[in-house]
Write a protein that holds these residues in place. Structure first.
Motif, PDB file in Angstrom:
ATOM      1  N   ALA A   1       0.841  -1.096   0.022  1.00  0.00           N
ATOM      2  CA  ALA A   1       0.126  -0.053   0.001  1.00  0.00           C
ATOM      3  C   ALA A   1       1.100   1.135   0.019  1.00  0.00           C
ATOM      4  O   ALA A   1       0.542   2.179  -0.759  1.00  0.00           O
ATOM      5  CB  ALA A   1      -0.819   0.048   1.317  1.00  0.00           C
ATOM      6  N   LYS A   2       1.975   1.230   0.802  1.00  0.00           N
ATOM      7  CA  LYS A   2       2.864   2.568   0.796  1.00  0.00           C
ATOM      8  C   LYS A   2       3.350   2.843  -0.482  1.00  0.00           C
ATOM      9  O   LYS A   2       3.415   3.688  -0.897  1.00  0.00           O
ATOM     10  CB  LYS A   2       3.956   2.126   1.794  1.00  0.00           C
ATOM     11  N   ASP A   3       3.942   1.438  -1.288  1.00  0.00           N
ATOM     12  CA  ASP A   3       4.394   1.633  -2.643  1.00  0.00           C
ATOM     13  C   ASP A   3       3.516   2.136  -3.378  1.00  0.00           C
ATOM     14  O   ASP A   3       3.722   2.971  -4.400  1.00  0.00           O
ATOM     15  CB  ASP A   3       5.031   0.236  -3.011  1.00  0.00           C
ATOM     16  N   GLU A   4       2.346   1.752  -3.632  1.00  0.00           N
ATOM     17  CA  GLU A   4       1.397   2.314  -4.446  1.00  0.00           C
ATOM     18  C   GLU A   4       1.114   3.589  -4.113  1.00  0.00           C
ATOM     19  O   GLU A   4       0.931   4.461  -5.284  1.00  0.00           O
ATOM     20  CB  GLU A   4       0.017   1.303  -4.363  1.00  0.00           C
ATOM     21  N   LEU A   5       0.983   4.090  -2.973  1.00  0.00           N
ATOM     22  CA  LEU A   5       0.607   5.458  -2.732  1.00  0.00           C
ATOM     23  C   LEU A   5       1.980   6.241  -2.908  1.00  0.00           C
ATOM     24  O   LEU A   5       1.755   7.459  -3.677  1.00  0.00           O
ATOM     25  CB  LEU A   5       0.513   5.919  -1.306  1.00  0.00           C
TER      26      LEU A   5
ATOM     27  N   ASP B   1       8.532   5.207   5.469  1.00  0.00           N
ATOM     28  CA  ASP B   1       8.553   4.817   6.628  1.00  0.00           C
ATOM     29  C   ASP B   1       7.308   5.625   7.404  1.00  0.00           C
ATOM     30  O   ASP B   1       6.975   5.171   8.609  1.00  0.00           O
ATOM     31  CB  ASP B   1       9.947   5.148   7.251  1.00  0.00           C
ATOM     32  N   ASN B   2       6.990   6.727   7.178  1.00  0.00           N
ATOM     33  CA  ASN B   2       6.199   7.667   7.976  1.00  0.00           C
ATOM     34  C   ASN B   2       4.703   7.682   7.442  1.00  0.00           C
ATOM     35  O   ASN B   2       3.817   8.350   7.993  1.00  0.00           O
ATOM     36  CB  ASN B   2       6.522   9.177   7.842  1.00  0.00           C
ATOM     37  N   LEU B   3       4.357   6.782   6.449  1.00  0.00           N
ATOM     38  CA  LEU B   3       2.823   6.738   5.852  1.00  0.00           C
ATOM     39  C   LEU B   3       2.271   5.856   6.990  1.00  0.00           C
ATOM     40  O   LEU B   3       2.444   4.712   7.141  1.00  0.00           O
ATOM     41  CB  LEU B   3       2.746   5.881   4.692  1.00  0.00           C
TER      42      LEU B   3
ATOM     43  N   LEU C   1      -0.159  12.377   2.509  1.00  0.00           N
ATOM     44  CA  LEU C   1       1.047  11.936   1.486  1.00  0.00           C
ATOM     45  C   LEU C   1       1.996  12.991   1.203  1.00  0.00           C
ATOM     46  O   LEU C   1       3.166  12.737   1.017  1.00  0.00           O
ATOM     47  CB  LEU C   1       0.495  11.761   0.103  1.00  0.00           C
ATOM     48  N   ALA C   2       1.683  14.413   1.404  1.00  0.00           N
ATOM     49  CA  ALA C   2       2.525  15.523   1.400  1.00  0.00           C
ATOM     50  C   ALA C   2       1.992  16.675   2.184  1.00  0.00           C
ATOM     51  O   ALA C   2       0.648  16.710   2.302  1.00  0.00           O
ATOM     52  CB  ALA C   2       2.686  15.888   0.116  1.00  0.00           C
ATOM     53  N   ARG C   3       2.901  17.734   2.555  1.00  0.00           N
ATOM     54  CA  ARG C   3       2.475  18.856   3.150  1.00  0.00           C
ATOM     55  C   ARG C   3       2.853  19.834   2.192  1.00  0.00           C
ATOM     56  O   ARG C   3       3.929  19.917   1.505  1.00  0.00           O
ATOM     57  CB  ARG C   3       3.234  19.087   4.381  1.00  0.00           C
ATOM     58  N   LEU C   4       1.808  20.792   2.071  1.00  0.00           N
ATOM     59  CA  LEU C   4       2.357  21.787   1.049  1.00  0.00           C
ATOM     60  C   LEU C   4       2.776  22.945   1.662  1.00  0.00           C
ATOM     61  O   LEU C   4       2.534  23.449   3.028  1.00  0.00           O
ATOM     62  CB  LEU C   4       0.935  22.206   0.365  1.00  0.00           C
TER      63      LEU C   4
ATOM     64  N   SER D   1      -7.898   2.728  -5.852  1.00  0.00           N
ATOM     65  CA  SER D   1      -8.371   1.587  -5.081  1.00  0.00           C
ATOM     66  C   SER D   1      -7.338   0.714  -4.607  1.00  0.00           C
ATOM     67  O   SER D   1      -6.713   0.239  -5.059  1.00  0.00           O
ATOM     68  CB  SER D   1      -8.868   0.749  -6.035  1.00  0.00           C
ATOM     69  N   ILE D   2      -6.817   1.141  -3.113  1.00  0.00           N
ATOM     70  CA  ILE D   2      -5.723   0.663  -2.330  1.00  0.00           C
ATOM     71  C   ILE D   2      -6.350   0.058  -1.098  1.00  0.00           C
ATOM     72  O   ILE D   2      -6.897   0.677  -0.429  1.00  0.00           O
ATOM     73  CB  ILE D   2      -4.669   1.648  -1.955  1.00  0.00           C
ATOM     74  N   SER D   3      -6.337  -1.359  -0.899  1.00  0.00           N
ATOM     75  CA  SER D   3      -6.818  -1.667   0.241  1.00  0.00           C
ATOM     76  C   SER D   3      -6.073  -2.815   0.816  1.00  0.00           C
ATOM     77  O   SER D   3      -5.043  -3.214   0.283  1.00  0.00           O
ATOM     78  CB  SER D   3      -8.237  -2.573  -0.121  1.00  0.00           C
ATOM     79  N   PHE D   4      -6.038  -3.237   1.972  1.00  0.00           N
ATOM     80  CA  PHE D   4      -5.414  -4.093   2.997  1.00  0.00           C
ATOM     81  C   PHE D   4      -6.034  -4.215   4.266  1.00  0.00           C
ATOM     82  O   PHE D   4      -7.235  -3.502   4.700  1.00  0.00           O
ATOM     83  CB  PHE D   4      -3.968  -3.571   3.413  1.00  0.00           C
ATOM     84  N   GLY D   5      -5.814  -5.441   4.684  1.00  0.00           N
ATOM     85  CA  GLY D   5      -6.337  -6.022   6.064  1.00  0.00           C
ATOM     86  C   GLY D   5      -5.563  -5.167   7.098  1.00  0.00           C
ATOM     87  O   GLY D   5      -4.408  -5.355   7.229  1.00  0.00           O
TER      88      GLY D   5
END
Length: 182
Positions: free
Chosen positions: A16-20, A38-40, A126-129, A150-154
């Motif tokens: 999920a982190k990689d996709e984001l 690491d911070n997601l 994901l980001a701070r502006l 569509s990113i899902s996980f348990g």
């Protein structure tokens, strides 16, 4: 002893982190500081500064909470500016909060005597502006960010986390992880 800056979170699995993270390349013109892999995470409660004794109590409560909740799925459905209804300050991945997620978050809020000014929403920053730099861009040149995903996980565990403020930004570490009951 120095107090711990504590929050309760769900850490995302690597896929999920990689996709984001792949979305960082979509908007190179934005003055944004992107969140490192690491911070997601998905914050459930920010508790602020806690002493060692208070932190131990938080961990005891979280152990009890983990034993009361079953694993459940989470799905992120959109990337957009956040928070909603305000001048954009961040880029978020958002989704609908499932009943299981809301029950878990409410249980945490109740048992840790935690309250938030805003209602809970399922989002990952994901980001701070940079507001100063964003104001330098013509309004019509600011990209519209409203990307369907569509990113899902348990979710199988909940973590007590610590945030350390650094010049380069916040650095997060897991203090203790609590498995949800099977």
């Amino acid at each position: 002893m120095k107090p711990h800056r504590v929050f309760i979170a769900i850490n995302l699995p690597d896929h999920a982190k990689d996709e984001l993270l792949a979305y960082q390349e979509r908007w190179p013109e934005l003055p944004a500081r992107w969140t490192s892999k690491d911070n997601l995470h998905l914050t459930l409660a920010f508790l602020g500064n806690r002493s060692d004794q208070e932190l131990a109590k938080v961990c005891d409560v979280m152990k009890q909470i983990g034993e009361r909740h079953n694993p459940f799925p989470v799905e992120f459905t959109k990337i957009t500016y956040g928070p909603p209804g305000k001048m954009p300050r961040m880029i978020w991945a958002v989704g609908e909060s499932s009943p299981e997620l809301l029950t878990l978050q409410q249980d945490i809020a109740s048992l840790l005597a935690y309250s938030e000014d805003q209602p809970f929403s399922l989002h990952v920053t994901l980001a701070r502006l940079s507001n100063f730099q964003l104001r330098q861009i013509e309004v019509e040149e600011i990209p519209d960010i409203n990307e369907e995903i569509s990113i899902s996980f348990g979710v199988k565990s909940v973590e007590v986390m610590e945030s350390k403020l650094r010049r380069s930004g916040s650095e997060y570490s897991v203090i203790q992880s609590f498995m949800l009951k099977e």
